[in-house]
Design a protein around this motif. Structure first.
Motif, PDB file in Angstrom:
ATOM      1  N   ILE A 141      -6.952  11.443   4.857  1.00 19.17           N
ATOM      2  CA  ILE A 141      -6.682  12.682   4.096  1.00 19.17           C
ATOM      3  C   ILE A 141      -7.714  12.864   2.977  1.00 19.17           C
ATOM      4  O   ILE A 141      -8.094  13.984   2.635  1.00 19.17           O
ATOM      5  CB  ILE A 141      -5.236  12.658   3.552  1.00 19.17           C
ATOM      6  N   THR A 201       0.627  -6.775   0.931  1.00 20.81           N
ATOM      7  CA  THR A 201       0.061  -8.129   0.884  1.00 20.81           C
ATOM      8  C   THR A 201       0.946  -9.167   1.567  1.00 20.81           C
ATOM      9  O   THR A 201       0.568 -10.321   1.673  1.00 20.81           O
ATOM     10  CB  THR A 201      -0.171  -8.562  -0.580  1.00 20.81           C
ATOM     11  N   PRO A 210     -11.532  -4.002  -1.421  1.00 17.39           N
ATOM     12  CA  PRO A 210     -10.271  -3.324  -1.747  1.00 17.39           C
ATOM     13  C   PRO A 210      -9.114  -4.317  -1.804  1.00 17.39           C
ATOM     14  O   PRO A 210      -8.784  -4.941  -0.797  1.00 17.39           O
ATOM     15  CB  PRO A 210     -10.087  -2.338  -0.587  1.00 17.39           C
ATOM     16  N   GLY A 224       2.172   2.945  -3.487  1.00 21.87           N
ATOM     17  CA  GLY A 224       1.707   1.582  -3.222  1.00 21.87           C
ATOM     18  C   GLY A 224       1.462   0.879  -4.549  1.00 21.87           C
ATOM     19  O   GLY A 224       2.027   1.269  -5.578  1.00 21.87           O
ATOM     20  N   HIS A 257       7.791   7.189   2.503  1.00 21.52           N
ATOM     21  CA  HIS A 257       9.106   6.544   2.659  1.00 21.52           C
ATOM     22  C   HIS A 257       9.802   6.468   1.312  1.00 21.52           C
ATOM     23  O   HIS A 257       9.157   6.609   0.267  1.00 21.52           O
ATOM     24  CB  HIS A 257       8.934   5.121   3.201  1.00 21.52           C
TER      25      HIS A 257
HETATM   26  P1  FAD Z   1      -1.021   0.736  -0.638  1.00 20.74           P
HETATM   27  O1  FAD Z   1      -0.416  -0.334  -1.448  1.00 20.74           O
HETATM   28  O2  FAD Z   1      -1.327   0.472   0.780  1.00 20.74           O
HETATM   29  O3  FAD Z   1      -0.057   2.005  -0.738  1.00 20.74           O
HETATM   30  C1  FAD Z   1      -0.306   3.246  -0.136  1.00 20.74           C
HETATM   31  C2  FAD Z   1       0.993   4.049  -0.177  1.00 20.74           C
HETATM   32  O4  FAD Z   1       0.733   5.365   0.288  1.00 20.74           O
HETATM   33  C3  FAD Z   1       2.084   3.470   0.723  1.00 20.74           C
HETATM   34  O5  FAD Z   1       3.331   3.450   0.043  1.00 20.74           O
HETATM   35  C4  FAD Z   1       2.136   4.453   1.899  1.00 20.74           C
HETATM   36  O6  FAD Z   1       3.406   4.552   2.505  1.00 20.74           O
HETATM   37  C5  FAD Z   1       1.759   5.750   1.211  1.00 20.74           C
HETATM   38  N1  FAD Z   1       1.191   6.754   2.113  1.00 20.74           N
HETATM   39  C6  FAD Z   1       0.201   6.574   3.024  1.00 20.74           C
HETATM   40  N2  FAD Z   1      -0.059   7.727   3.662  1.00 20.74           N
HETATM   41  C7  FAD Z   1       0.789   8.658   3.147  1.00 20.74           C
HETATM   42  C8  FAD Z   1       0.980  10.047   3.374  1.00 20.74           C
HETATM   43  N3  FAD Z   1       0.249  10.726   4.267  1.00 20.74           N
HETATM   44  N4  FAD Z   1       1.939  10.677   2.660  1.00 20.74           N
HETATM   45  C9  FAD Z   1       2.677  10.006   1.736  1.00 20.74           C
HETATM   46  N5  FAD Z   1       2.528   8.704   1.466  1.00 20.74           N
HETATM   47  C10 FAD Z   1       1.591   8.034   2.160  1.00 20.74           C
HETATM   48  N6  FAD Z   1      -4.866  -7.803  -1.852  1.00 20.74           N
HETATM   49  C11 FAD Z   1      -4.766  -8.687  -2.876  1.00 20.74           C
HETATM   50  O7  FAD Z   1      -5.201  -8.404  -3.992  1.00 20.74           O
HETATM   51  N7  FAD Z   1      -4.170  -9.911  -2.697  1.00 20.74           N
HETATM   52  C12 FAD Z   1      -3.623 -10.282  -1.506  1.00 20.74           C
HETATM   53  O8  FAD Z   1      -3.089 -11.381  -1.379  1.00 20.74           O
HETATM   54  C13 FAD Z   1      -3.712  -9.372  -0.425  1.00 20.74           C
HETATM   55  N8  FAD Z   1      -3.161  -9.680   0.760  1.00 20.74           N
HETATM   56  C14 FAD Z   1      -3.184  -8.778   1.793  1.00 20.74           C
HETATM   57  C15 FAD Z   1      -2.579  -9.114   2.989  1.00 20.74           C
HETATM   58  C16 FAD Z   1      -2.592  -8.239   4.054  1.00 20.74           C
HETATM   59  C17 FAD Z   1      -1.920  -8.618   5.333  1.00 20.74           C
HETATM   60  C18 FAD Z   1      -3.231  -6.971   3.908  1.00 20.74           C
HETATM   61  C19 FAD Z   1      -3.237  -5.992   5.052  1.00 20.74           C
HETATM   62  C20 FAD Z   1      -3.860  -6.622   2.715  1.00 20.74           C
HETATM   63  C21 FAD Z   1      -3.839  -7.520   1.642  1.00 20.74           C
HETATM   64  N9  FAD Z   1      -4.433  -7.220   0.408  1.00 20.74           N
HETATM   65  C22 FAD Z   1      -4.361  -8.106  -0.640  1.00 20.74           C
HETATM   66  C23 FAD Z   1      -5.052  -5.896   0.186  1.00 20.74           C
HETATM   67  C24 FAD Z   1      -4.016  -4.964  -0.491  1.00 20.74           C
HETATM   68  O9  FAD Z   1      -2.827  -4.944   0.236  1.00 20.74           O
HETATM   69  C25 FAD Z   1      -4.535  -3.537  -0.643  1.00 20.74           C
HETATM   70  O10 FAD Z   1      -5.780  -3.564  -1.284  1.00 20.74           O
HETATM   71  C26 FAD Z   1      -3.528  -2.709  -1.458  1.00 20.74           C
HETATM   72  O11 FAD Z   1      -2.347  -2.544  -0.728  1.00 20.74           O
HETATM   73  C27 FAD Z   1      -4.103  -1.347  -1.843  1.00 20.74           C
HETATM   74  O12 FAD Z   1      -3.182  -0.695  -2.671  1.00 20.74           O
HETATM   75  P2  FAD Z   1      -3.084   0.886  -2.661  1.00 20.74           P
HETATM   76  O13 FAD Z   1      -2.209   1.258  -3.825  1.00 20.74           O
HETATM   77  O14 FAD Z   1      -4.428   1.504  -2.590  1.00 20.74           O
HETATM   78  O15 FAD Z   1      -2.373   1.258  -1.295  1.00 20.74           O
END
Ligand code: FAD
Ligand code: NAD
Length: 407
Positions: free
Chosen positions: A271, A48, A318, A14, A41
């Motif tokens: 997890i 976002t 977050p 992510g 994937h």
């Molecule tokens: P993510 O980006 O969610 O990535 C997690 C990754 O882990 C994904 O690729 C997933 O496939 C993978 N994964 C999950 N489980 C497993 C598993 N068991 N095995 C292997 N891989 C796995 N934040 C902002 O700052 N600005 C915005 O404008 C904003 N807009 C948003 C709009 C929406 C509709 C939503 C829902 C959220 C928004 N957010 C925004 C919040 C932001 O999307 C999250 O804070 C951000 O995605 C977190 O990043 P991350 O790296 O923690 O996780």
């Protein structure tokens, strides 16, 4: 070539995971460490942008790209697999297809929808979470419209969409829906006045904690597009036929609906909880260097982590903004640990602002302390979306996937 190189394993591609990997390959040389990235994937999706894919205003393929296109494949071993468990003491990760030992672990598995144990939500409501949930919700809404005119007895519940939660996700989704519904009405010969879109928010205001003037702007804008708000009203139960909602000390009300969308917050990935880290709603309160307390070789970032704002003594919400900045710090700190480069960097969030879209051409936001609404806010939101592509994949990815239709 160095023997027994340390093994760095990054879970999740992510915002946090990809920033870590792309920066890490610059921090450590090929002889310093082996780097493995694990993701469910073979693509990264822009979480976002999932409100757009969910409403059907942007195709889901526009919201994702291949991971191999943004990582240095000669340096990073990409494993497409699902993480099933983390065994901290044994320093290994269990995948659906095997096991991975590590010396350094970075956990960036993101979040899952928080249902607060409310009955029926897991079973019957649609979350806005990833490509699969977005594709399903878009198709489901379209099927309701397509089915409506095929039935002799007309069912208003097919044309009633309930959105639980008016935080940023709920509001951004409503903005897209407000634009999408007239298109669906036209396509399926349905009078717009028959469609009901209801947003149910438990707090006394939409976008709790956000600038009140911008909140008013967003509410008036969305009401003008036919969205109904029920404020100070909580979703209490979800069934196959709709939701029960209610204000404190008042009789609950039933809303018949075939489409209940749950946008009322997130919790850390299960997890992480199951691995035994001390956590609050699945989020681990990390040290200032982003390591998990008591685990000097485990970094946690993004939605799975909880980082305290010293000024307010409350956790930062977050966001992708934070996850990406944390990725840069984690990469630096692993580099220092491996190369013995002295003290670890303390993570200092640099919050540039927040902008919420209200459909393709409107938005509200505060950026560098300045309030924005309407077209300037909408342009700013696209600039932010493009910047995040640029940070991970440079100009090539930005030109390929970016948003350049500003008016
Ligand atoms: P993510 O980006 O969610 O990535 C997690 C990754 O882990 C994904 O690729 C997933 O496939 C993978 N994964 C999950 N489980 C497993 C598993 N068991 N095995 C292997 N891989 C796995 N934040 C902002 O700052 N600005 C915005 O404008 C904003 N807009 C948003 C709009 C929406 C509709 C939503 C829902 C959220 C928004 N957010 C925004 C919040 C932001 O999307 C999250 O804070 C951000 O995605 C977190 O990043 P991350 O790296 O923690 O996780
Ligand atoms: P959130 O926690 O920010 O908002 C959830 C909303 O649901 C709250 O207003 C809450 O009062 C409401 N709620 C909770 N229980 C309810 C119930 N039973 N019935 C009705 N309403 C209920 O969650 P979110 O909007 O999913 O956002 C998650 C994170 O992602 C946040 O940190 C947010 O800042 C971030 N985000 C940012 C953007 C952006 O910057 N444009 C967009 C989307 C999400």
């Amino acid at each position: 070539m160095a023997l027994n190189k340390p093994k760095i394993v990054i879970l999740g591609a992510g915002y946090g995971g990809l920033m870590t990997v792309t920066r890490l390959t610059k921090q450590v040389g090929p002889n310093d460490a082996d780097i493995t990235l694990v993701n469910k994937h073979n693509y990264h999706y822009e979480t976002t942008w999932m409100h757009e894919a969910s409403a059907g205003t942007l195709h889901h393929d526009r919201c994702r790209y291949q991971i191999k296109d943004v990582i240095n494949q000669s340096r990073v071993n990409f494993v497409q697999d699902t993480v099933k468990a983390i065994h901290i003491e044994e320093r290994k990760v269990v995948l659906a297809g095997g096991e991975l030992p590590y010396d350094y672990l970075v956990i960036g598995l993101g979040a899952v929808p928080e249902t607060f144990g409310i009955k029926g939500l897991k079973e019957y409501a649609f979350p806005i979470a990833n490509i699969n949930t977005s594709r399903q919700l878009r198709e489901h809404i379209e099927l309701q419209f397509a089915t409506y005119n095929t039935e002799a007895e007309k069912r208003p519940d097919r044309l009633t969409i309930v959105v639980g939660g008016a935080g940023f996700t709920g509001i951004e989704f409503l903005g897209e829906l407000a634009n999408r519904v007239p298109e669906l009405c036209k396509e399926y010969d349905i009078d717009r006045s028959l469609v009901r879109i209801v947003c149910v928010e438990a707090a006394p205001t939409v976008l709790p904690g956000f600038d009140p003037e911008l909140v008013d702007y967003a509410v008036h804008y969305l009401e003008g597009k036919g969205i109904e708000f029920k404020i100070g009203t909580a979703v209490q139960e979800c069934t196959p036929n709709g939701v029960t909602v209610g204000k404190k000390d008042e009789e609950p009300e039933q809303i018949q609906s075939q489409t209940v969308v749950w946008a009322a917050g997130v919790r850390g990935h299960p997890i992480v909880e199951e691995a035994g880290f001390e956590n609050m709603r699945g989020r681990v309160k990390v040290n200032t260097d982003l390591r998990s307390p008591g685990h000097d070789n485990v970094f946690i970032l993004g939605d799975s982590s909880l980082f305290i704002n010293e000024e307010t003594d409350r956790p930062y919400p977050p966001t992708a903004q934070i996850a990406m900045q944390q990725g840069e710090t984690v990469a630096k700190n692993i580099g220092r640990l491996i190369k013995g480069g002295g003290q670890l960097e303390e993570f200092k969030p640099d919050i540039k602002g927040t902008v919420a879209s209200l459909g393709e051409h409107d938005a509200v936001g505060v950026v560098y302390g300045r309030k924005l609404k309407g077209t300037p806010a909408s342009i700013m939101k696209k600039v932010i979306d493009n910047r995040s592509l640029f940070m991970v994949g440079g100009i090539g990815l930005t030109l390929k996937k970016g948003k350049f239709k500003f008016f």
